[in-house]
Design a protein around this motif. Structure first.
Motif, mmCIF file in Angstrom:
data_model
loop_
_atom_site.group_PDB
_atom_site.id
_atom_site.type_symbol
_atom_site.label_atom_id
_atom_site.label_comp_id
_atom_site.label_asym_id
_atom_site.label_seq_id
_atom_site.Cartn_x
_atom_site.Cartn_y
_atom_site.Cartn_z
ATOM 1 N N VAL A 170 -5.697 27.348 -5.030
ATOM 2 C CA VAL A 170 -6.538 27.656 -5.061
ATOM 3 C C VAL A 170 -7.245 27.205 -4.195
ATOM 4 O O VAL A 170 -8.182 27.627 -3.293
ATOM 5 N N VAL A 171 -7.479 25.975 -4.387
ATOM 6 C CA VAL A 171 -8.407 25.273 -3.372
ATOM 7 C C VAL A 171 -7.511 24.303 -2.660
ATOM 8 O O VAL A 171 -8.192 23.689 -1.633
ATOM 9 N N GLY A 172 -6.188 23.822 -2.820
ATOM 10 C CA GLY A 172 -5.573 22.811 -2.789
ATOM 11 C C GLY A 172 -5.959 21.226 -2.878
ATOM 12 O O GLY A 172 -6.686 21.434 -4.270
ATOM 13 N N GLY A 173 -5.372 19.976 -2.761
ATOM 14 C CA GLY A 173 -5.207 19.061 -3.181
ATOM 15 C C GLY A 173 -5.890 18.251 -2.777
ATOM 16 O O GLY A 173 -4.434 18.324 -1.820
ATOM 17 N N GLN A 174 -6.435 16.999 -2.291
ATOM 18 C CA GLN A 174 -6.617 15.520 -1.507
ATOM 19 C C GLN A 174 -5.480 14.634 -1.761
ATOM 20 O O GLN A 174 -4.998 14.589 -3.013
ATOM 21 N N GLY A 175 -5.002 14.292 -1.013
ATOM 22 C CA GLY A 175 -3.885 13.474 -0.803
ATOM 23 C C GLY A 175 -4.655 12.121 -1.828
ATOM 24 O O GLY A 175 -5.830 11.739 -1.703
ATOM 25 N N PHE A 176 -3.875 10.297 -1.781
ATOM 26 C CA PHE A 176 -3.793 10.006 -2.952
ATOM 27 C C PHE A 176 -3.844 8.562 -1.869
ATOM 28 O O PHE A 176 -2.267 8.811 -1.013
ATOM 29 N N ALA A 177 -4.278 7.411 -1.996
ATOM 30 C CA ALA A 177 -3.653 6.225 -1.854
ATOM 31 C C ALA A 177 -4.205 5.013 -2.583
ATOM 32 O O ALA A 177 -4.751 5.045 -2.628
ATOM 33 N N TRP A 178 -3.467 4.328 -2.481
ATOM 34 C CA TRP A 178 -3.526 2.659 -2.978
ATOM 35 C C TRP A 178 -3.053 1.418 -2.465
ATOM 36 O O TRP A 178 -2.925 1.955 -1.434
ATOM 37 N N ASN A 179 -3.417 0.751 -2.531
ATOM 38 C CA ASN A 179 -2.835 -0.599 -2.282
ATOM 39 C C ASN A 179 -3.662 -1.333 -0.819
ATOM 40 O O ASN A 179 -3.438 -1.514 -0.180
ATOM 41 N N GLN A 180 -4.764 -0.317 -0.584
ATOM 42 C CA GLN A 180 -4.966 -0.410 0.482
ATOM 43 C C GLN A 180 -6.077 -1.531 1.491
ATOM 44 O O GLN A 180 -6.778 -2.096 0.237
ATOM 45 N N PRO A 181 -5.591 -2.140 2.496
ATOM 46 C CA PRO A 181 -7.215 -3.072 2.729
ATOM 47 C C PRO A 181 -8.830 -2.178 2.783
ATOM 48 O O PRO A 181 -8.553 -1.607 2.865
ATOM 49 N N PRO A 224 1.038 -1.269 -0.195
ATOM 50 C CA PRO A 224 0.362 0.128 -0.201
ATOM 51 C C PRO A 224 0.579 1.404 0.135
ATOM 52 O O PRO A 224 1.944 1.240 0.456
ATOM 53 N N GLY A 225 0.315 2.895 -0.885
ATOM 54 C CA GLY A 225 0.822 3.477 -0.660
ATOM 55 C C GLY A 225 0.193 4.883 -0.361
ATOM 56 O O GLY A 225 -1.387 4.209 -0.711
ATOM 57 N N MET A 226 0.699 5.853 -0.202
ATOM 58 C CA MET A 226 0.366 7.222 -0.037
ATOM 59 C C MET A 226 0.328 8.268 -0.230
ATOM 60 O O MET A 226 2.064 8.965 0.067
ATOM 61 N N THR A 227 -0.323 9.541 -1.046
ATOM 62 C CA THR A 227 0.976 10.232 -0.860
ATOM 63 C C THR A 227 -0.325 12.102 -0.460
ATOM 64 O O THR A 227 -1.143 11.141 -0.039
ATOM 65 N N ALA A 228 -0.248 12.820 0.409
ATOM 66 C CA ALA A 228 -0.155 13.236 1.545
ATOM 67 C C ALA A 228 -1.273 14.032 0.858
ATOM 68 O O ALA A 228 -0.864 14.700 -0.131
ATOM 69 N N PRO A 229 -2.741 15.207 1.676
ATOM 70 C CA PRO A 229 -3.053 16.473 0.322
ATOM 71 C C PRO A 229 -2.191 17.803 0.838
ATOM 72 O O PRO A 229 -1.366 17.569 1.919
ATOM 73 N N THR A 230 -2.257 18.343 0.160
ATOM 74 C CA THR A 230 -2.247 19.956 0.169
ATOM 75 C C THR A 230 -3.547 20.420 0.412
ATOM 76 O O THR A 230 -4.768 20.791 -0.130
ATOM 77 N N GLY A 231 -3.117 21.844 1.634
ATOM 78 C CA GLY A 231 -4.397 22.383 1.692
ATOM 79 C C GLY A 231 -4.519 24.116 2.012
ATOM 80 O O GLY A 231 -2.932 24.240 1.811
ATOM 81 N N LYS A 276 -9.558 19.758 9.127
ATOM 82 C CA LYS A 276 -8.815 20.253 7.488
ATOM 83 C C LYS A 276 -9.438 19.868 6.417
ATOM 84 O O LYS A 276 -9.410 20.829 5.286
ATOM 85 N N ARG A 277 -10.468 19.309 6.346
ATOM 86 C CA ARG A 277 -11.048 18.803 5.219
ATOM 87 C C ARG A 277 -10.192 18.528 4.032
ATOM 88 O O ARG A 277 -10.677 18.793 3.309
ATOM 89 N N THR A 278 -9.676 17.534 4.774
ATOM 90 C CA THR A 278 -8.386 17.005 3.541
ATOM 91 C C THR A 278 -8.756 15.075 4.468
ATOM 92 O O THR A 278 -8.930 14.769 4.796
ATOM 93 N N GLY A 279 -8.794 14.237 2.855
ATOM 94 C CA GLY A 279 -8.365 12.916 3.405
ATOM 95 C C GLY A 279 -7.458 12.720 2.104
ATOM 96 O O GLY A 279 -6.894 12.753 1.448
ATOM 97 N N TYR A 280 -7.505 11.671 2.035
ATOM 98 C CA TYR A 280 -7.083 10.917 0.735
ATOM 99 C C TYR A 280 -7.878 9.614 -0.571
ATOM 100 O O TYR A 280 -8.837 9.072 0.003
ATOM 101 N N VAL A 281 -7.936 10.064 -1.209
ATOM 102 C CA VAL A 281 -8.859 9.562 -2.327
ATOM 103 C C VAL A 281 -8.411 8.283 -2.708
ATOM 104 O O VAL A 281 -7.288 8.259 -3.119
ATOM 105 N N ASN A 282 -9.419 7.003 -2.273
ATOM 106 C CA ASN A 282 -9.630 5.585 -2.022
ATOM 107 C C ASN A 282 -9.926 5.346 -3.326
ATOM 108 O O ASN A 282 -10.711 3.741 -3.433
ATOM 109 N N GLY A 283 -10.889 5.895 -3.983
ATOM 110 C CA GLY A 283 -11.257 5.728 -5.113
ATOM 111 C C GLY A 283 -13.065 6.525 -5.567
ATOM 112 O O GLY A 283 -12.713 7.719 -4.907
#
Length: 495
Positions: free
Chosen positions: A354-365, A84-91, A438-445
């Protein structure tokens, strides 16, 4: 449309970040949307013009929801596709005060486009973190029409609300998706990452000189002003841009039954009026005589056919007598002068700034707690319509512990979430580890399909492609895409 297929070796994610089994070498496709600033400006202006009229005209894009597909063939476990992997969001916003309800992320919005039939359509989407802060993620079917060509005039409007674009409009430059969706319309790859140009908004209009107008690279138009014949002559002598339309043509006498005939009154002497008939026709009497009170100077100056006199209290009067005149109306030449108008646009900057960017996650349980957002609009299959599509909604819950098949869409492994949002929410993000402050998370779908599992003609589940290492490779390739500034500091279109 030519498509570029790129092997994994070109991807920028390191082996330590993205680990794939040898048998899972991914491929992806990328397509141009509007890579040129002029075309991007045209697409965005199409949606912004007339105070966002096209935005309000658009309807949600979806397949025939009356035939809601069933989720079948559950798998025993999540796909084995590497670490599994993740990239962090920006706000871009400070942490909000803690509340019991869900704070909507600033990154979500709608994508708008024209389908092959020329209809104005929209889906849901979100800004996602990337190297150039210019990336949007949505469902693949919200970018590619049935796995074929990309939609026209594709733009992203973050924070969309009732026809308004509070943070500008961002025109798509390049789209990236799974090879299987692009080639086979396979919904296991129903996702797309779109690199967008800098956004802009419209900031009004300005009248300029003819030379400024010719040099202006942005939106411009000529606004005509009607002038009289003397002004027209002066304009011509000064070599200005002016023109005339129509011709001077007198009215023709016609009968009262002539189509379009207009009735006019003609002042005549009393003798002519007395000899005229009562009725409808040329020269017939036009009503009773009219007695007009006037001043002594006006009475003295009057030279018409009316009869001057005074009334019982000494007021000066003129009695007018009228007969009918039926005419086919004449025409007159009209004169116009050009006024040169330019449309001023304002650069909004990069989407992620302007609005930030959500993080990204893959190969998650499987079984992850997620918050799914979108703009549901369509009714349920039974006709009930609880949503308008004007404002975003959300579902909270855990994804299923197994993946599912959907035979009619070539789906072998979709993750699912219990949720009653209807079409219009297509492309909306599933955010894992959502931080409500923070209104952020990781897009997993992203929402791909809608399902009625209990058979009561109401949507009760939504599903998404499982975000595995192949999705991560497509995301990584998209994050390298560089895009452009569309308008300059003066609001001009940049080439």
């Amino acid at each position: 449309m030519k498509r570029l297929l790129i092997p994994l070796a070109a991807a920028g994610l390191s082996a330590a970040t993205l680990t794939l089994p040898a048998s899972a070498e991914p491929h992806w496709a990328t397509d141009p949307l509007t890579p040129k600033p002029a075309d991007a400006y045209s697409s965005a202006y199409f949606w912004l013009d007339a105070n966002g009229a096209a935005l309000r005209k658009a309807t949600q894009y979806y397949w025939d929801f009356k035939e809601v597909p069933k989720l079948v063939g559950t798998q025993s476990k999540a796909p084995d596709d590497g670490k599994p992997g993740m990239t962090a969001p920006t706000g871009t916003v400070k942490a909000a005060t803690k509340v019991k309800n869900i704070n909507l992320p600033r990154t979500i919005g709608k994508v708008f486009f024209l389908d092959r039939a020329g209809k104005y359509r929209w889906c849901s989407a979100t800004s996602i973190q990337s190297r150039h802060r210019n990336l949007v993620v949505t469902a693949g079917h919200c970018v590619y029409e049935k796995g074929k060509d990309v939609f026209r005039k594709w733009v992203f409007v973050p924070g969309y609300y009732q026809g308004k674009a509070p943070w500008g409009v961002y025109a798509g430059a390049y789209a990236f998706t799974a090879y299987d969706l692009d080639t086979y319309d396979d919904y296991d790859g129903d996702y797309a990452f779109v690199a967008v140009h800098n956004g802009f908004s419209l900031a009004g209009e300005k009248e300029v000189s003819h030379d400024e107008f010719k040099a202006w690279a942005g939106d411009k138009w000529i606004k005509p002003r009607e002038i009289d014949a003397k002004e027209f002559l002066k304009c011509q002598l000064n070599l200005g841009e002016c023109w005339s339309e129509g011709e001077d043509k007198p009215a023709d006498l016609v009968g009262p039954d002539y189509p379009g005939a207009a009735l006019e009154k003609v002042e005549v002497p009393k003798e002519t009026y007395d000899d005229a008939k009562i009725g409808k026709g040329q020269g017939f009497k036009f009503g009773e005589p009219v007695v007009e009170q006037v001043t002594k100077p006006a009475w003295d100056a009057y030279k018409g056919p009316g009869i001057k006199g005074t009334d019982a209290v000494g007021n000066y009067t003129i009695t007018h007598y009228y007969t009918q005149k039926w005419v086919k109306p004449g025409t007159s030449r009209k004169y116009y002068e050009a006024h040169y108008i330019i449309g001023i646009a304002k650069d909004m900057g990069r989407l992620g700034d302007v609005v930030g960017g959500q993080g990204f996650a893959w190969n998650q349980p499987m079984g992850q707690q997620v918050a799914a957002f979108g703009y549901p609009s369509a009714p349920h299959p039974d006709g009930d319509k609880p949503y308008t599509g004007l404002t975003p909604k959300y579902c909270l819950g855990k994804t299923g512990t197994k993946t599912y098949q959907v035979n009619t869409f070539r789906v072998e492994r979709h993750q699912v979430l219990k949720c009653s949002m209807t079409p219009g929410a297509d492309g909306g993000p599933w955010l894992m580890k959502y931080d409500n402050n923070k209104r952020t998370g990781y897009v997993n779908g992203v929402t791909s399909m809608f399902h009625d599992q209990d058979g009561n003609s109401r949507i009760d589940y939504i599903s998404s492609a499982y975000f595995d290492g192949e999705v991560a490779a497509v995301y990584d390739k998209a994050s390298y895409a560089e895009t452009k500034v569309i308008v300059g500091p003066k609001g001009e279109l940049l080439r």
